[in-house]
Design an enzyme around this catalytic site. Structure first.
Site, PDB file in Angstrom:
ATOM      1  CE  LYS A  10      48.573   9.102  28.556  1.00 54.22           C
ATOM      2  NZ  LYS A  10      48.446   9.675  27.195  1.00 54.22           N
ATOM      3  CE1 TYR A  50      43.520  12.201  27.741  1.00 56.59           C
ATOM      4  CE2 TYR A  50      42.932   9.885  27.908  1.00 56.59           C
ATOM      5  CZ  TYR A  50      43.847  10.906  28.066  1.00 56.59           C
ATOM      6  OH  TYR A  50      45.100  10.635  28.549  1.00 56.59           O
ATOM      7  CG  ASN A 113      51.819   9.969  25.747  1.00 57.31           C
ATOM      8  OD1 ASN A 113      50.997   9.310  26.366  1.00 57.31           O
ATOM      9  ND2 ASN A 113      51.659  11.268  25.512  1.00 57.31           N
ATOM     10  CG  HIS A 116      46.876  12.802  31.329  1.00 56.54           C
ATOM     11  ND1 HIS A 116      46.586  13.615  30.275  1.00 56.54           N
ATOM     12  CD2 HIS A 116      46.215  13.315  32.404  1.00 56.54           C
ATOM     13  CE1 HIS A 116      45.764  14.579  30.692  1.00 56.54           C
ATOM     14  NE2 HIS A 116      45.524  14.417  31.977  1.00 56.54           N
ATOM     15  CD  GLU A 127      42.958  16.112  33.630  1.00 58.89           C
ATOM     16  OE1 GLU A 127      42.928  16.470  32.445  1.00 58.89           O
ATOM     17  OE2 GLU A 127      44.020  15.829  34.225  1.00 58.89           O
TER      18      GLU A 127
HETATM   19  P1  CMP Z   1      47.587  13.124  27.045  1.00 56.52           P
HETATM   20  O1  CMP Z   1      48.372  14.097  27.835  1.00 56.52           O
HETATM   21  O2  CMP Z   1      47.066  11.949  27.781  1.00 56.52           O
HETATM   22  O3  CMP Z   1      46.353  13.884  26.355  1.00 56.52           O
HETATM   23  C1  CMP Z   1      45.769  13.413  25.162  1.00 56.52           C
HETATM   24  C2  CMP Z   1      46.564  12.337  24.491  1.00 56.52           C
HETATM   25  O4  CMP Z   1      46.286  12.125  23.141  1.00 56.52           O
HETATM   26  C3  CMP Z   1      48.034  12.692  24.515  1.00 56.52           C
HETATM   27  O5  CMP Z   1      48.517  12.586  25.850  1.00 56.52           O
HETATM   28  C4  CMP Z   1      48.588  11.684  23.505  1.00 56.52           C
HETATM   29  O6  CMP Z   1      48.919  10.436  24.091  1.00 56.52           O
HETATM   30  C5  CMP Z   1      47.406  11.465  22.557  1.00 56.52           C
HETATM   31  N1  CMP Z   1      47.652  11.969  21.214  1.00 56.52           N
HETATM   32  C6  CMP Z   1      47.715  11.243  20.082  1.00 56.52           C
HETATM   33  N2  CMP Z   1      47.951  12.008  19.016  1.00 56.52           N
HETATM   34  C7  CMP Z   1      48.054  13.290  19.473  1.00 56.52           C
HETATM   35  C8  CMP Z   1      48.298  14.549  18.854  1.00 56.52           C
HETATM   36  N3  CMP Z   1      48.474  14.664  17.535  1.00 56.52           N
HETATM   37  N4  CMP Z   1      48.345  15.645  19.647  1.00 56.52           N
HETATM   38  C9  CMP Z   1      48.137  15.569  20.981  1.00 56.52           C
HETATM   39  N5  CMP Z   1      47.903  14.385  21.615  1.00 56.52           N
HETATM   40  C10 CMP Z   1      47.855  13.262  20.877  1.00 56.52           C
END
Ligand code: CMP
Length: 140
Positions: A10, A50, A113, A116, A127
């Site tokens: 990311k 998403y 974070n 993904h 995806e």
């Molecule tokens: P990702 O695996 O990319 O999928 C969706 C993303 O939403 C997740 O990683 C997080 O970075 C983001 N996100 C933010 N808040 C939340 C939450 N409460 N629960 C899950 N994903 C979240």
């Protein structure tokens, strides 16, 4: 079984210049890079990628973050690749991620974070096709 999964490094991790360090972890775990590119998503592309989260309260922040800079997108191939990648990433919230995982070591927050990874074979197929349509994935 040999699987393919979609990995995204990311914008936060790309900005930190740790693409190579993260790819090294995948390779060290036996995953092979079957496709890769750096891409700066448009808002529409990020919203489409998403879409499953579009009713969630974090959707707008998630999309804003994912278009804040380029991302490094890969197809990883290997035995049990989907679960293996998720083990390497650690929990979605880096505060809950186990020591030694990518998110524990490189991520700052649940939004920023670092990575993904696809969560199931069905989502992996969708995806991968989103980012690498046609024959642009190479068997390793
Ligand atoms: P990702 O695996 O990319 O999928 C969706 C993303 O939403 C997740 O990683 C997080 O970075 C983001 N996100 C933010 N808040 C939340 C939450 N409460 N629960 C899950 N994903 C979240």
């Amino acid at each position: 079984a040999i699987e393919r999964t979609l990995s995204i490094i990311k914008p936060d991790a790309v900005a930190k210049n740790v693409i190579g360090k993260i790819v090294s972890r995948f390779e060290a775990a036996g995953l092979k890079v079957a496709a890769a590119k750096l891409v700066h998503l448009s808002r529409g592309e990020a919203e489409q990628f998403y879409a499953v989260h579009k009713e969630r309260p974090f959707f707008k922040d998630l999309v804003d973050f994912m278009i804040s800079g380029p991302v490094f997108v890969q197809v990883l191939e290997g035995d049990n690749a989907i679960a293996k990648n998720r083990d390497l990433m650690g929990a979605t919230d880096p505060k809950k991620a186990a020591a030694g995982t990518i998110r524990a070591d490189f991520a700052e927050s649940i939004d920023a974070n670092a990575v993904h990874g696809s969560d199931a074979p069905e989502t992996a197929a969708v995806e991968i096709a989103f980012f690498f349509p046609g024959q642009n994935v190479y068997a390793r």
